[in-house]
Design a protein around this motif. Structure first.
Motif, mmCIF file in Angstrom:
data_model
loop_
_atom_site.group_PDB
_atom_site.id
_atom_site.type_symbol
_atom_site.label_atom_id
_atom_site.label_comp_id
_atom_site.label_asym_id
_atom_site.label_seq_id
_atom_site.Cartn_x
_atom_site.Cartn_y
_atom_site.Cartn_z
ATOM 1 N N GLN A 193 -44.016 67.923 11.140
ATOM 2 C CA GLN A 193 -45.378 68.452 11.216
ATOM 3 C C GLN A 193 -46.322 67.733 10.263
ATOM 4 O O GLN A 193 -47.503 67.553 10.570
ATOM 5 C CB GLN A 193 -45.375 69.956 10.904
ATOM 6 C CG GLN A 193 -44.679 70.806 11.952
ATOM 7 C CD GLN A 193 -45.363 70.771 13.301
ATOM 8 O OE1 GLN A 193 -46.564 70.535 13.400
ATOM 9 N NE2 GLN A 193 -44.606 71.002 14.361
ATOM 10 N N LYS A 194 -45.817 67.292 9.127
ATOM 11 C CA LYS A 194 -46.681 66.638 8.139
ATOM 12 C C LYS A 194 -47.285 65.357 8.706
ATOM 13 O O LYS A 194 -48.484 65.101 8.590
ATOM 14 C CB LYS A 194 -45.886 66.327 6.870
ATOM 15 C CG LYS A 194 -46.724 65.591 5.825
ATOM 16 C CD LYS A 194 -45.891 65.217 4.618
ATOM 17 C CE LYS A 194 -46.721 64.411 3.620
ATOM 18 N NZ LYS A 194 -45.917 63.959 2.464
ATOM 19 N N ASN A 195 -46.432 64.527 9.324
ATOM 20 C CA ASN A 195 -46.888 63.244 9.859
ATOM 21 C C ASN A 195 -47.183 63.296 11.356
ATOM 22 O O ASN A 195 -47.526 62.278 11.948
ATOM 23 C CB ASN A 195 -45.840 62.160 9.581
ATOM 24 C CG ASN A 195 -45.637 61.911 8.105
ATOM 25 O OD1 ASN A 195 -46.594 61.666 7.381
ATOM 26 N ND2 ASN A 195 -44.402 61.995 7.642
ATOM 27 N N GLN A 196 -47.043 64.486 11.949
ATOM 28 C CA GLN A 196 -47.308 64.671 13.382
ATOM 29 C C GLN A 196 -46.500 63.681 14.232
ATOM 30 O O GLN A 196 -47.025 63.021 15.128
ATOM 31 C CB GLN A 196 -48.801 64.528 13.667
ATOM 32 C CG GLN A 196 -49.656 65.643 13.091
ATOM 33 C CD GLN A 196 -49.426 66.984 13.791
ATOM 34 O OE1 GLN A 196 -49.859 67.184 14.916
ATOM 35 N NE2 GLN A 196 -48.750 67.906 13.125
ATOM 36 N N LYS A 197 -45.201 63.608 13.935
ATOM 37 C CA LYS A 197 -44.322 62.701 14.671
ATOM 38 C C LYS A 197 -43.058 63.425 15.109
ATOM 39 O O LYS A 197 -42.696 64.471 14.557
ATOM 40 C CB LYS A 197 -43.941 61.494 13.803
ATOM 41 C CG LYS A 197 -45.104 60.557 13.505
ATOM 42 C CD LYS A 197 -44.660 59.374 12.677
ATOM 43 C CE LYS A 197 -45.838 58.427 12.416
ATOM 44 N NZ LYS A 197 -45.436 57.254 11.612
#
Length: 570
Positions: free
Chosen positions: A233-237
């Motif tokens: 979720q942090k890097n949206q990957k």
């Protein structure tokens, strides 16, 4: 003033003291025009920029963000701060959302500079809003802004210092890695092996030491088809370790056929990556249900179109050791066996691209495929086709550099990987377009060039002045966060003639950019400016906004269609 319009899809009975009336309550819209529209957006942009700009520079402050669960998050990352902000007022939220787009677009293209981009967007829109309010023609302002930006970009490229040799890449890679020579050396070695346009990924080391490995791999210009596939979720990957890979030529529409594939993979406890022209609603629903049952899956579309897309799918099949499932060769989705699925060490999927690392295909098969493509390229008479063939050869032959990062704990490794990712992005950007003075100084010096820029009328001149003023904002913000008068710093830098002198906010001294390591890649500064101007110009020339009316205001409407005049503006 807002004008109200309501959709007549549903009705709600509202009882009064002596009578009742019917009002519409679904999808009511509010329209705001002119200065009111731009003013509402500016309010949202200003509040977002005020929260973000405090993080800028070496003496930037922290921002504490409330989480829906767990402890509050403390960060100095501008993008994280921006993405956490949402306003109850929809009109303000439009302005804030547009500036978030600026930050995310800058981050995606250049890997850095998002906070600078948001600060620039706020400064440009603020000046533009005031100019329009005084009666300036918005389109003339936009033309002036565009001329100024082209002049600034030309100036940046003219003054850029090239970063070409391995020694220079090592020097600046070490600077971007906060002085860690080991990381700088790894980055320099990786760029030497895969080239300036190569693919560099970052992974956990299996030992206690940092390392570099070049493996088979490919970057595909397509991302996940649904954000529900995101695992980071942090890097949206979406990150999949040792996945099986299904390559299907055509759309996947039958849910029952897809279920058969999932039944094959589920007992292996491995993720599944699906590459197909599309996954239609019923089949997509099956994948999302599978996610909730604990199995990691992701679906992407193949890049390209037509025959080129089909050829790239075959390239991916060779790289990963899989078989392309296609009715044209008698292979159907419900007849797939596990041997038809490909493999790789891991795959990273963002919203825009996919990186497949260490595919399961053999070196011999890849070499044969490259020779086939070279033969097709030699036989082709089309320049366009030859270009596409060369792109495919480069992707198959190039490989992927994997930086393996070690640490004493998972927390340390995660933090170190973030820093290395920033250093890699900055070094690759510097190698691509060169470097300029950092700390906002490059934009400040470029503002002097705008004094002699020729324009056609007073409106365009005002547009140039908007950019000239906005370019001073990054230096002013960095100095202000360090407790120094920004205008004093700006005046000191502009009155001297050394183009390499910068203000070091950490020590409050004026220093040389190279010796102090205060540098920025041209690509980062250019992208931040272009993205900021793009969205600011749109907001500056906006004459109306349409937003959903809040529920409490919908209930206050007496009639299905009403215009409120006087009193409170909605």
């Amino acid at each position: 003033m807002y004008h109200f319009a309501a959709n007549l899809d549903s009705e709600t009975r509202v009882s009064g003291s002596s009578s009742s009336r019917q009002i519409t309550s679904r999808l009511a819209k509010a329209i705001k025009l002119g200065d009111g529209a731009r003013g509402s957006m500016l309010e949202g942009v200003k509040k977002l920029a005020d929260a973000v700009k405090v993080t800028m520079g070496p003496k930037g402050r922290n921002v504490v963000i409330e989480q829906t669960s767990g402890a509050p998050k403390v960060t100095k990352d501008g993008v994280t701060v921006a993405n956490s902000i949402e306003f109850r007022n929809n009109a303000k939220n439009i302005g804030a959302s547009l500036v978030k787009q600026v930050a995310n677009a800058t981050n995606d293209v250049a890997g850095d500079g998002a906070t600078c981009a948001m600060v620039l967007a706020h400064a440009i829109f603020t000046e533009g809003y005031m100019s329009v309010q005084t009666g300036m023609n918005a389109m003339d302002l936009q033309l002036g802004v565009s001329k100024a930006v082209h002049a600034v970009i030309a100036n940046l490229k003219h003054r850029a210092l090239d970063v070409r040799t391995p020694e220079e890449i090592l020097q600046f890679g070490t600077i971007f890695a906060n002085g860690e020579s080991e990381i700088g050396q790894l980055i320099a070695d990786a760029l030497e092996k895969v080239g300036k346009c190569g693919i560099i990924t970052i992974h956990d080391s299996e030992t206690f030491y940092n390392g570099l490995e070049v493996v088979k791999g490919m970057k595909v210009g397509r991302g996940y088809i649904s954000p529900y596939f995101i695992t980071d979720q942090k890097n949206q990957k979406c990150q999949l370790e040792s996945p099986y890979i299904l390559i299907n030529h055509g759309k996947i529409s039958r849910a029952d056929a897809l279920v058969e594939v999932l039944r094959l993979v589920f007992p292996t406890d491995k993720p599944l990556l699906i590459i197909a022209e599309d996954v239609e609603s019923c089949a997509l629903a099956v994948l999302l249900t599978t996610l909730s049952n604990g199995m990691k899956v992701c679906a992407i579309k193949p890049p390209g179109f037509g025959e080129n897309s089909r050829a790239i799918m075959q390239d991916l099949a060779i790289l990963t050791g899989s078989t392309v499932i296609s009715p044209e060769v008698g292979l159907y989705l419900d007849k797939v066996d596990i041997g038809m699925l490909g493999t790789c060490s891991y795959v990273t999927i963002s919203k825009d691209d996919t990186v497949i690392v260490d595919g399961g295909g053999t070196e011999a098969d890849i070499a044969v495929r490259i020779q086939e493509i070279k033969g097709q390229s030699a036989d082709s008479t089309s320049d366009y086709e030859r270009t596409k063939f060369q792109e495919r050869i480069a992707k198959l032959a190039g490989g992927v550099a994997v930086l393996k990062i070690a640490g004493d704990s998972d927390t340390e490794i995660a933090e170190k990987k973030d820093r290395v990712a920033d250093a890699v992005n900055a070094t690759m950007a510097a190698a691509e377009e060169g470097i300029v003075p950092g700390g906002g100084a490059a934009l400040l010096y470029a503002s002097k060039e705008l004094e002699k820029l020729q324009t056609d009328n007073s409106g365009q001149k005002a547009g140039v002045q908007i950019i000239q003023n906005a370019l001073k904002t990054p230096v002013r913000t960095i100095a202000s966060n360090a407790g120094v008068d920004g205008d004093v710093v700006i005046g000191r830098l502009l009155e001297q003639d050394n183009p390499h002198q910068v203000y070091d906010a950490a020590t409050s001294e004026y220093v040389d950019m190279i010796k102090s390591g205060i540098i920025d890649p041209v690509k980062v500064i250019r992208t931040a400016l272009v993205e900021a101007v793009s969205v600011s110009s749109l907001m500056m020339t906006t004459e109306a906004i349409v937003v959903e009316l809040p529920e409490d205001e919908m209930e206050a409407l007496e009639y299905p269609l009403e215009v409120v005049a006087g009193g409170k503006d909605y």
